[in-house]
Design an enzyme around this catalytic site. Structure first.
Site, short mmCIF file in Angstrom:
data_model
loop_
_atom_site.label_atom_id
_atom_site.label_comp_id
_atom_site.label_asym_id
_atom_site.label_seq_id
_atom_site.Cartn_x
_atom_site.Cartn_y
_atom_site.Cartn_z
N ASN A 120 0.78 -1.23 0.00
CA ASN A 120 0.00 0.00 0.00
C ASN A 120 0.81 1.28 0.00
O ASN A 120 0.61 2.16 -0.82
CB ASN A 120 -0.95 -0.02 1.20
N ASN A 169 -1.79 0.83 6.44
CA ASN A 169 -1.94 1.68 5.27
C ASN A 169 -0.77 2.67 5.18
O ASN A 169 0.36 2.27 4.93
CB ASN A 169 -3.30 2.38 5.31
N ASP A 224 -6.12 6.49 6.13
CA ASP A 224 -5.50 6.09 4.87
C ASP A 224 -4.02 6.44 4.91
O ASP A 224 -3.33 6.10 5.88
CB ASP A 224 -6.24 6.73 3.70
#
Length: 306
Positions: A120, A169, A224
């Site tokens: 990610n 993340n 995120d």
């Protein structure tokens, strides 16, 4: 907040890298490509396929990409939303991209015989290696665990730093390089690991608590990607804060937080640039936009991102 739209019509943009010439390189996950935006122009510079996600410039000047292998996508209320693992999932991997030619090489696809699932985000340290997160992949009734890893850009080393997290993340390093931060999406927690060397750390409270939970959120939201400010504060892109818009949650090293709202539920990334490092480039991914605004404090200049 006042902002300008730098790019629109993008296919779920993430991973912005602000270049010295003022251009911004980012991924369009939905389109499987990497694009450069500048002066109103939009140019595709590489097409790795799958799901290119986090990006970073390495010590050799090449671009390094976390590729999550792809998502299913849904259109809801005019927004693009990524979902579960798609039928054409192409495998998680770390890729090296030559910026002059667009050539894509796969660097790593597994760690100790275990396949990467959904790499990610990525950050380089001063020693020339990089940390990256693997979010895992989601399915209709189950999802993978995720982990944090360390690797060298020449393909000679990849190792597991920590595993068995819910959904690692965004990741970043403190200004002194002694703390690795990563945001966990589903739990909306920011973790910190006290580094003792490249890919090594001192467990916070062994044997069960290997990292330190810097903070968690009391209302529903999802973390995120992130960027670290020169002050040491951590700016975490935040999705669906309390079921509403997204924005940026700024977290101090001791866990205090504040929130800046933006007009998109799916705010996924923030990156800093400009002469004073106060130009903030933010991915409003649900509406397919890259926006630019002035930030209250300077961002930390990334290693090798000259």
């Amino acid at each position: 907040m006042d902002f300008e739209v730098v790019g629109s019509g993008l296919g779920f943009p993430e991973g912005p890298v602000v270049m010295e010439d003022g251009s911004v390189i980012l991924v369009e996950i939905q389109k499987g490509c990497i694009s450069r935006l500048w002066n109103g122009k939009h140019e595709v510079i590489a097409t790795p396929g799958g799901g290119p996600n986090g990006l970073a410039i390495g010590p050799d000047g090449a671009l390094y990409c976390c590729n999550n292998g792809g998502f299913e996508y849904h259109e809801v209320g005019g927004l693009t939303i990524p979902g579960n693992c798609p039928p054409d999932y192409s495998g998680g991997r770390i890729e090296r991209i030559d910026l002059s030619t667009g050539k894509v090489d796969r660097l790593y696809e597994a760690v100790d015989g275990n396949s990467l699932r959904g790499p990610n985000d990525i950050v380089f340290d001063k020693e020339g290696g990089f940390y990256f997160t693997d979010l895992g992949k989601g399915f209709a009734r189950t999802r993978d665990h995720g982990g944090v890893y360390y690797a060298k850009p020449d393909g000679s080393l990849i190792k597991e730093v920590d595993y068995h997290h819910i959904s690692p993340n965004g990741c970043g390093l403190s200004p002194d390089g002694k703390t690795l931060y990563f945001a966990d999406t589903m739990t909306a927690r920011l973790w910190g690991f006290a580094l003792t060397g490249p890919g090594e750390y001192t467990p916070h409270k062994p044997p069960f608590l290997r990292g330190r939970v810097v903070t968690g959120q009391t209302e529903l939201c999802y973390f995120d990607s992130l960027a670290v400010a020169a002050s040491g504060n951590v700016c975490v892109a935040t999705i669906l804060k309390n079921g509403g818009y997204g924005g940026i949650t700024t977290i101090t090293p001791d866990g205090k937080s504040s929130f800046t709202e933006l007009p998109d539920p799916f705010v996924t990334n923030i990156a800093f640039g400009g002469a004073d490092m106060k130009d903030a480039y933010i991915c409003a991914s649900g509406t397919g936009q890259l926006i630019k605004t002035r930030w209250a404090e300077a961002g930390l200049k990334l290693n090798y991102n000259a």
